[in-house]
Design a protein around this motif. Sequence first.
Motif, PDB file in Angstrom:
ATOM      1  N   THR A 239       9.091 -18.780  -3.908  1.00 13.68           N
ATOM      2  CA  THR A 239      10.404 -18.003  -3.776  1.00 13.68           C
ATOM      3  C   THR A 239      11.207 -18.601  -2.811  1.00 13.68           C
ATOM      4  OG1 THR A 239       9.183 -16.177  -4.410  1.00 13.68           O
ATOM      5  CG2 THR A 239      11.341 -15.876  -3.872  1.00 13.68           C
ATOM      6  N   PRO A 240      12.588 -19.117  -2.998  1.00 15.53           N
ATOM      7  CA  PRO A 240      13.333 -19.670  -2.169  1.00 15.53           C
ATOM      8  C   PRO A 240      14.047 -18.570  -0.988  1.00 15.53           C
ATOM      9  CG  PRO A 240      13.973 -20.170  -4.393  1.00 15.53           C
ATOM     10  CD  PRO A 240      13.056 -19.097  -4.579  1.00 15.53           C
ATOM     11  N   GLN A 241      14.258 -19.139   0.025  1.00 18.87           N
ATOM     12  CA  GLN A 241      14.802 -18.033   1.063  1.00 18.87           C
ATOM     13  C   GLN A 241      16.281 -17.877   0.612  1.00 18.87           C
ATOM     14  OE1 GLN A 241      13.506 -19.879   5.465  1.00 18.87           O
ATOM     15  NE2 GLN A 241      13.761 -21.282   4.053  1.00 18.87           N
ATOM     16  N   ASP A 296      23.448 -22.345   7.587  1.00 16.03           N
ATOM     17  CA  ASP A 296      22.037 -22.645   7.900  1.00 16.03           C
ATOM     18  C   ASP A 296      21.497 -23.237   6.327  1.00 16.03           C
ATOM     19  OD1 ASP A 296      22.396 -22.064  10.216  1.00 16.03           O
ATOM     20  OD2 ASP A 296      21.103 -20.286  10.142  1.00 16.03           O
ATOM     21  N   TYR A 297      20.513 -23.874   6.439  1.00 12.26           N
ATOM     22  CA  TYR A 297      19.939 -24.294   5.272  1.00 12.26           C
ATOM     23  C   TYR A 297      18.953 -23.121   4.778  1.00 12.26           C
ATOM     24  CZ  TYR A 297      16.527 -26.641   2.165  1.00 12.26           C
ATOM     25  OH  TYR A 297      16.036 -27.099   0.686  1.00 12.26           O
ATOM     26  N   TRP A 298      18.512 -22.290   5.170  1.00 12.26           N
ATOM     27  CA  TRP A 298      17.707 -21.193   4.628  1.00 12.26           C
ATOM     28  C   TRP A 298      18.393 -20.458   3.854  1.00 12.26           C
ATOM     29  CZ3 TRP A 298      18.412 -15.978   5.140  1.00 12.26           C
ATOM     30  CH2 TRP A 298      19.014 -15.472   5.929  1.00 12.26           C
ATOM     31  N   ILE A 299      19.626 -20.149   4.226  1.00 16.20           N
ATOM     32  CA  ILE A 299      20.551 -19.074   3.422  1.00 16.20           C
ATOM     33  C   ILE A 299      21.074 -19.656   2.123  1.00 16.20           C
ATOM     34  CG2 ILE A 299      22.743 -19.367   4.381  1.00 16.20           C
ATOM     35  CD1 ILE A 299      22.827 -16.339   4.751  1.00 16.20           C
ATOM     36  N   ASN A 300      21.207 -21.015   2.428  1.00 20.10           N
ATOM     37  CA  ASN A 300      21.617 -21.881   1.132  1.00 20.10           C
ATOM     38  C   ASN A 300      20.499 -22.332   0.307  1.00 20.10           C
ATOM     39  OD1 ASN A 300      24.651 -22.186   1.427  1.00 20.10           O
ATOM     40  ND2 ASN A 300      23.714 -22.798   3.468  1.00 20.10           N
ATOM     41  N   GLU A 301      19.259 -21.997   0.603  1.00 19.19           N
ATOM     42  CA  GLU A 301      18.398 -22.346  -0.249  1.00 19.19           C
ATOM     43  C   GLU A 301      17.924 -21.767  -1.481  1.00 19.19           C
ATOM     44  OE1 GLU A 301      13.875 -23.858   1.143  1.00 19.19           O
ATOM     45  OE2 GLU A 301      13.885 -21.788   0.722  1.00 19.19           O
ATOM     46  N   TRP A 302      18.397 -20.491  -1.805  1.00 21.09           N
ATOM     47  CA  TRP A 302      18.452 -19.737  -2.947  1.00 21.09           C
ATOM     48  C   TRP A 302      19.757 -20.157  -3.778  1.00 21.09           C
ATOM     49  CZ3 TRP A 302      17.304 -18.178  -7.579  1.00 21.09           C
ATOM     50  CH2 TRP A 302      17.848 -17.344  -8.128  1.00 21.09           C
ATOM     51  N   PRO A 303      20.957 -20.286  -3.294  1.00 18.51           N
ATOM     52  CA  PRO A 303      22.128 -20.835  -4.183  1.00 18.51           C
ATOM     53  C   PRO A 303      21.642 -22.054  -4.675  1.00 18.51           C
ATOM     54  CG  PRO A 303      22.866 -19.712  -2.259  1.00 18.51           C
ATOM     55  CD  PRO A 303      21.438 -19.805  -1.790  1.00 18.51           C
ATOM     56  N   GLY A 342       7.288 -18.034  -8.823  1.00 19.34           N
ATOM     57  CA  GLY A 342       8.147 -17.761  -7.957  1.00 19.34           C
ATOM     58  C   GLY A 342       8.689 -16.358  -7.535  1.00 19.34           C
ATOM     59  N   CYS A 343       8.092 -15.595  -8.577  1.00 19.96           N
ATOM     60  CA  CYS A 343       8.645 -13.878  -8.112  1.00 19.96           C
ATOM     61  C   CYS A 343       7.736 -13.468  -7.020  1.00 19.96           C
ATOM     62  CB  CYS A 343       8.214 -12.975  -9.463  1.00 19.96           C
ATOM     63  SG  CYS A 343       9.119 -13.612 -10.878  1.00 19.96           S
ATOM     64  N   ILE A 344       8.243 -12.545  -6.320  1.00 15.30           N
ATOM     65  CA  ILE A 344       7.533 -11.833  -5.312  1.00 15.30           C
ATOM     66  C   ILE A 344       6.900 -10.655  -5.830  1.00 15.30           C
ATOM     67  CG2 ILE A 344       8.046 -10.366  -3.284  1.00 15.30           C
ATOM     68  CD1 ILE A 344      11.192 -11.395  -3.122  1.00 15.30           C
ATOM     69  N   ILE A 391      16.800  -9.883   1.543  1.00 14.79           N
ATOM     70  CA  ILE A 391      16.870 -10.993   2.637  1.00 14.79           C
ATOM     71  C   ILE A 391      15.434 -11.605   2.817  1.00 14.79           C
ATOM     72  CG2 ILE A 391      17.682 -11.892   4.766  1.00 14.79           C
ATOM     73  CD1 ILE A 391      18.891  -8.577   3.902  1.00 14.79           C
ATOM     74  N   ILE A 392      15.214 -12.892   2.263  1.00 18.85           N
ATOM     75  CA  ILE A 392      13.928 -13.540   2.455  1.00 18.85           C
ATOM     76  C   ILE A 392      14.209 -14.505   3.266  1.00 18.85           C
ATOM     77  CG2 ILE A 392      12.276 -14.971   1.366  1.00 18.85           C
ATOM     78  CD1 ILE A 392      12.835 -13.409  -1.172  1.00 18.85           C
ATOM     79  N   LYS A 393      13.610 -14.742   4.371  1.00 19.55           N
ATOM     80  CA  LYS A 393      13.514 -16.057   5.438  1.00 19.55           C
ATOM     81  C   LYS A 393      11.798 -16.345   5.992  1.00 19.55           C
ATOM     82  CE  LYS A 393      15.991 -17.570   9.519  1.00 19.55           C
ATOM     83  NZ  LYS A 393      14.962 -18.260   9.978  1.00 19.55           N
TER      84      LYS A 393
END
Length: 405
Positions: A239-241, A296-303, A342-344, A391-393
Amino acid sequence: MLRGYLDMVVIKIFGLCLSVILLGNAPASAAMIRQYCAPEGMQGEPLQLFLASNVDAQQAALQRNSSLQQGEILFSTREGDALFHRTRMEPGDCVLVNLQERMRLTPVAVSSASVSSARQERISKKTFFPVVFFVQKTKAKQYGLLGEQVLRRLRRTRRRQDVTTADLLKVPGAPDLVLIYIFCPPDRSSPCDLTIKQHNRWLLDQKTGRKFHLSVLARSVRDGRPSRGSRRIRINHDTPQGIYTIWGTMIGGGDSSWFQTARIDLDAALPPINAQPYPLNSFLLSRIVPAEALDDYWINEWPLAYSLGRIALRIAPGDFEAQQNPSLQSDRSGSLFHPTHGCINTGDQQGQLLQILLEAGVFHKEDLIAPLGTTGKKWSVSPKLGKAFVIIKDRERDDDSGKGR
């Protein structure tokens, strides 16, 4: 002449370093996130990359999912004529990249906007890296793929430190938002910690009176190769951040118990709230994360993952595959959770999560009731659409802020 020679030396040294990184198996917890920029005075062919087109179009998202699963980049030289368009980097433009996320793909040039009927010209398969692309001149931010040979010609620059999980929890937020925080180990080898805020206060477990807390899994099936690390951009991986919108619930669709429990829809095949080239949702985002986190990279990982074909991410119970193939259950019986695509995964705790979100007004009671019949499927929009987010991080090694207490 001397400048050209020095550029050549830099490129060769970078190539050697990159080869060492890609051939070696770095520890799963060591995300190889780098920033590279196009230098002034670079000679040779233009620095080109493929950017996702029509990011706001649901149909384009579905088509990207299909084509990238086949290992193809359907592109045009004009934006809007295909799923990707080719553009060039100018001096000062930069990319953020996780070097672990490399892919082998075949670029396919198409001649018109109708991908299915367009004339296609295939190019040989090459190594590409998913990138967050920052345009210096316009301050736009886009998502796409950069070829390995182009990456070797860029110059590595220092990137700013990402905000921490502690920084996220300091944001004042807003009383009308419901925020689900999921903080995970970087390698995703063990469960993540899920907690929920509403009215700027932590929601409590009604049975214990303590902060509500669930352990969930955000890891995919890895075919018995956990040492390869956590990858999030490729379809069906971890699962992406990032920030996910709670769109609603879906329930039904089959006759097993798995189908009779509501799943939480996190994308509806529509773009994340921070996926646009310009910060159209900056006011809403400022109530969720610090302003400095937006690059940040983490917040753009999902987009980034969404722009490269990832869709249909859910918060779901148990493991559908294990229920459909009972022989698999004995292989994984030692764990409460089963890896997904990839689902939570909430394991056997989905009912607890649905109940507390029902009490928070995120769902209606009737949304969680399966339709009559064995094959009917019901999709219900959340009454708090636009006001409930996940919010996933990845958390830092010494951080335990996501753990319940």
